[in-house]
Design a protein around this motif. Structure first.
Motif, PDB file in Angstrom:
ATOM      1  N   ALA A 135     -23.006  -6.659  10.177  1.00 32.27           N
ATOM      2  CA  ALA A 135     -22.242  -6.589   8.920  1.00 32.27           C
ATOM      3  C   ALA A 135     -21.561  -5.230   8.776  1.00 32.27           C
ATOM      4  O   ALA A 135     -20.396  -5.157   8.372  1.00 32.27           O
ATOM      5  N   TYR A 136     -22.273  -4.157   9.106  1.00 30.50           N
ATOM      6  CA  TYR A 136     -21.662  -2.818   9.054  1.00 30.50           C
ATOM      7  C   TYR A 136     -20.534  -2.700  10.069  1.00 30.50           C
ATOM      8  O   TYR A 136     -19.484  -2.141   9.778  1.00 30.50           O
ATOM      9  N   TYR A 137     -20.763  -3.244  11.244  1.00 27.80           N
ATOM     10  CA  TYR A 137     -19.729  -3.221  12.282  1.00 27.80           C
ATOM     11  C   TYR A 137     -18.472  -3.925  11.775  1.00 27.80           C
ATOM     12  O   TYR A 137     -17.361  -3.411  11.890  1.00 27.80           O
ATOM     13  N   ASN A 138     -18.657  -5.100  11.196  1.00 24.19           N
ATOM     14  CA  ASN A 138     -17.530  -5.874  10.680  1.00 24.19           C
ATOM     15  C   ASN A 138     -16.818  -5.129   9.557  1.00 24.19           C
ATOM     16  O   ASN A 138     -15.587  -5.072   9.515  1.00 24.19           O
ATOM     17  N   LEU A 139     -17.580  -4.548   8.643  1.00 22.33           N
ATOM     18  CA  LEU A 139     -16.997  -3.796   7.537  1.00 22.33           C
ATOM     19  C   LEU A 139     -16.146  -2.634   8.050  1.00 22.33           C
ATOM     20  O   LEU A 139     -14.998  -2.445   7.632  1.00 22.33           O
ATOM     21  N   LEU A 140     -16.685  -1.864   8.973  1.00 19.80           N
ATOM     22  CA  LEU A 140     -15.944  -0.710   9.505  1.00 19.80           C
ATOM     23  C   LEU A 140     -14.754  -1.144  10.365  1.00 19.80           C
ATOM     24  O   LEU A 140     -13.701  -0.512  10.347  1.00 19.80           O
ATOM     25  N   HIS A 141     -14.921  -2.248  11.089  1.00 19.54           N
ATOM     26  CA  HIS A 141     -13.810  -2.803  11.879  1.00 19.54           C
ATOM     27  C   HIS A 141     -12.651  -3.198  10.956  1.00 19.54           C
ATOM     28  O   HIS A 141     -11.488  -2.870  11.224  1.00 19.54           O
ATOM     29  N   CYS A 142     -12.966  -3.882   9.866  1.00 21.43           N
ATOM     30  CA  CYS A 142     -11.928  -4.329   8.925  1.00 21.43           C
ATOM     31  C   CYS A 142     -11.288  -3.147   8.193  1.00 21.43           C
ATOM     32  O   CYS A 142     -10.071  -3.138   7.980  1.00 21.43           O
ATOM     33  N   LEU A 143     -12.102  -2.160   7.836  1.00 22.47           N
ATOM     34  CA  LEU A 143     -11.563  -0.974   7.178  1.00 22.47           C
ATOM     35  C   LEU A 143     -10.577  -0.258   8.098  1.00 22.47           C
ATOM     36  O   LEU A 143      -9.489   0.132   7.680  1.00 22.47           O
ATOM     37  N   ARG A 144     -10.946  -0.117   9.360  1.00 22.36           N
ATOM     38  CA  ARG A 144     -10.051   0.530  10.329  1.00 22.36           C
ATOM     39  C   ARG A 144      -8.769  -0.289  10.502  1.00 22.36           C
ATOM     40  O   ARG A 144      -7.663   0.250  10.482  1.00 22.36           O
ATOM     41  N   ARG A 145      -8.912  -1.589  10.648  1.00 20.50           N
ATOM     42  CA  ARG A 145      -7.763  -2.487  10.844  1.00 20.50           C
ATOM     43  C   ARG A 145      -6.813  -2.436   9.638  1.00 20.50           C
ATOM     44  O   ARG A 145      -5.605  -2.275   9.785  1.00 20.50           O
ATOM     45  N   ASP A 146      -7.375  -2.553   8.435  1.00 21.62           N
ATOM     46  CA  ASP A 146      -6.546  -2.579   7.236  1.00 21.62           C
ATOM     47  C   ASP A 146      -5.927  -1.220   6.936  1.00 21.62           C
ATOM     48  O   ASP A 146      -4.777  -1.140   6.499  1.00 21.62           O
ATOM     49  N   SER A 147      -6.670  -0.147   7.173  1.00 20.96           N
ATOM     50  CA  SER A 147      -6.105   1.189   6.926  1.00 20.96           C
ATOM     51  C   SER A 147      -4.974   1.478   7.910  1.00 20.96           C
ATOM     52  O   SER A 147      -4.013   2.161   7.575  1.00 20.96           O
ATOM     53  N   HIS A 148      -5.065   0.926   9.112  1.00 22.48           N
ATOM     54  CA  HIS A 148      -3.981   1.090  10.089  1.00 22.48           C
ATOM     55  C   HIS A 148      -2.724   0.365   9.621  1.00 22.48           C
ATOM     56  O   HIS A 148      -1.609   0.895   9.693  1.00 22.48           O
ATOM     57  N   LYS A 149      -2.903  -0.851   9.118  1.00 26.16           N
ATOM     58  CA  LYS A 149      -1.755  -1.607   8.600  1.00 26.16           C
ATOM     59  C   LYS A 149      -1.104  -0.873   7.429  1.00 26.16           C
ATOM     60  O   LYS A 149       0.112  -0.747   7.362  1.00 26.16           O
ATOM     61  N   ILE A 150      -1.920  -0.397   6.501  1.00 26.08           N
ATOM     62  CA  ILE A 150      -1.380   0.311   5.334  1.00 26.08           C
ATOM     63  C   ILE A 150      -0.632   1.561   5.769  1.00 26.08           C
ATOM     64  O   ILE A 150       0.463   1.841   5.285  1.00 26.08           O
ATOM     65  N   ASP A 151      -1.212   2.298   6.702  1.00 20.33           N
ATOM     66  CA  ASP A 151      -0.570   3.506   7.216  1.00 20.33           C
ATOM     67  C   ASP A 151       0.796   3.180   7.815  1.00 20.33           C
ATOM     68  O   ASP A 151       1.799   3.816   7.503  1.00 20.33           O
ATOM     69  N   ASN A 152       0.845   2.155   8.642  1.00 21.26           N
ATOM     70  CA  ASN A 152       2.119   1.773   9.270  1.00 21.26           C
ATOM     71  C   ASN A 152       3.134   1.268   8.255  1.00 21.26           C
ATOM     72  O   ASN A 152       4.316   1.610   8.327  1.00 21.26           O
ATOM     73  N   TYR A 153       2.702   0.456   7.295  1.00 20.26           N
ATOM     74  CA  TYR A 153       3.633  -0.087   6.311  1.00 20.26           C
ATOM     75  C   TYR A 153       4.175   0.997   5.386  1.00 20.26           C
ATOM     76  O   TYR A 153       5.339   0.962   4.999  1.00 20.26           O
ATOM     77  N   LEU A 154       3.341   1.959   5.031  1.00 16.87           N
ATOM     78  CA  LEU A 154       3.834   3.069   4.204  1.00 16.87           C
ATOM     79  C   LEU A 154       4.888   3.877   4.957  1.00 16.87           C
ATOM     80  O   LEU A 154       5.909   4.265   4.385  1.00 16.87           O
ATOM     81  N   LYS A 155       4.649   4.123   6.221  1.00 15.40           N
ATOM     82  CA  LYS A 155       5.634   4.861   7.031  1.00 15.40           C
ATOM     83  C   LYS A 155       6.931   4.067   7.142  1.00 15.40           C
ATOM     84  O   LYS A 155       8.027   4.636   7.060  1.00 15.40           O
ATOM     85  N   LEU A 156       6.807   2.760   7.317  1.00 12.76           N
ATOM     86  CA  LEU A 156       7.985   1.904   7.402  1.00 12.76           C
ATOM     87  C   LEU A 156       8.742   1.884   6.076  1.00 12.76           C
ATOM     88  O   LEU A 156       9.974   1.994   6.045  1.00 12.76           O
ATOM     89  N   LEU A 157       8.016   1.770   4.971  1.00 10.54           N
ATOM     90  CA  LEU A 157       8.649   1.791   3.652  1.00 10.54           C
ATOM     91  C   LEU A 157       9.360   3.116   3.396  1.00 10.54           C
ATOM     92  O   LEU A 157      10.475   3.145   2.879  1.00 10.54           O
ATOM     93  N   LYS A 158       8.705   4.208   3.755  1.00 15.50           N
ATOM     94  CA  LYS A 158       9.322   5.526   3.590  1.00 15.50           C
ATOM     95  C   LYS A 158      10.613   5.595   4.398  1.00 15.50           C
ATOM     96  O   LYS A 158      11.645   6.070   3.902  1.00 15.50           O
ATOM     97  N   CYS A 159      10.584   5.114   5.619  1.00 16.43           N
ATOM     98  CA  CYS A 159      11.775   5.108   6.467  1.00 16.43           C
ATOM     99  C   CYS A 159      12.882   4.280   5.829  1.00 16.43           C
ATOM    100  O   CYS A 159      14.030   4.698   5.774  1.00 16.43           O
ATOM    101  N   ARG A 160      12.497   3.114   5.315  1.00 14.24           N
ATOM    102  CA  ARG A 160      13.481   2.205   4.735  1.00 14.24           C
ATOM    103  C   ARG A 160      14.074   2.763   3.443  1.00 14.24           C
ATOM    104  O   ARG A 160      15.289   2.746   3.241  1.00 14.24           O
TER     105      ARG A 160
END
Length: 167
Positions: A135-160
């Motif tokens: 469960a901890y593995y899954n939680l940290l995996h999802c946090l890493r995955r989602d934070s990566h998406k947010i990071d990329n989308y914010l950079k893309l939005l800033k660019c746009r």
């Protein structure tokens, strides 16, 4: 409370480490110089701050995931269970940069839309160590995955928005 030999020892250690990582080198920066009551911050400055913070959060979540993986999983195969088990997996997100650039920046709000809810707390509290570690593995995996998406989308939005897609 005596946690020596307790099944919660690893959980408490992980909680302590994650709190230390989140507090490491964090110093609040004032948005308005001199604490001015009526200052205005440019959209560029807001995006700059948001991008820096999201990148920092993604780095911390990646570091926590890697540290947990290194210390606790020892080839238990948790990744096969975690691949598509994030509660946010059902949210429609672009697969790549090209798809993301096609998204409308000002999407319409949808009334009565149902969003996924994380229901993993009970798994984190299980007495069985294998289930708890998974469960901890899954939680940290999802946090890493989602934070990566947010990071990329914010950079893309800033660019746009700030640079008119000229990045």
């Amino acid at each position: 409370m005596n946690i020596k030999g307790s099944p919660w020892k690893g959980s408490l250690l992980l909680l302590l480490v994650s709190n230390l990582l989140l507090c490491q080198s964090v110093a609040p920066l004032p948005i308005c110089p001199g604490g001015a009551a009526r200052c205005q911050v440019t959209l560029r400055d807001l995006f700059d701050r948001a991008v820096v913070l999201s990148h920092y959060i993604h780095n911390l979540s990646s570091e926590m995931f890697s540290e947990f993986d290194k210390r606790y999983t020892h080839g238990r195969g948790f990744i096969t269970k975690a691949i598509n088990s994030c509660h946010t997996s059902s949210l429609a997100t672009p697969e790549d940069k090209e798809q993301a650039q096609q998204i409308n920046v000002h999407p319409e709000t949808k009334e009565n839309e149902i969003y996924p809810v994380w229901s993993g707390l009970s798994s984190l509290q299980m007495a069985d160590e294998e289930s708890r570690l998974s469960a901890y593995y899954n939680l940290l995996h999802c946090l890493r995955r989602d934070s990566h998406k947010i990071d990329n989308y914010l950079k893309l939005l800033k660019c746009r928005i700030i640079h008119n897609n000229n990045c």
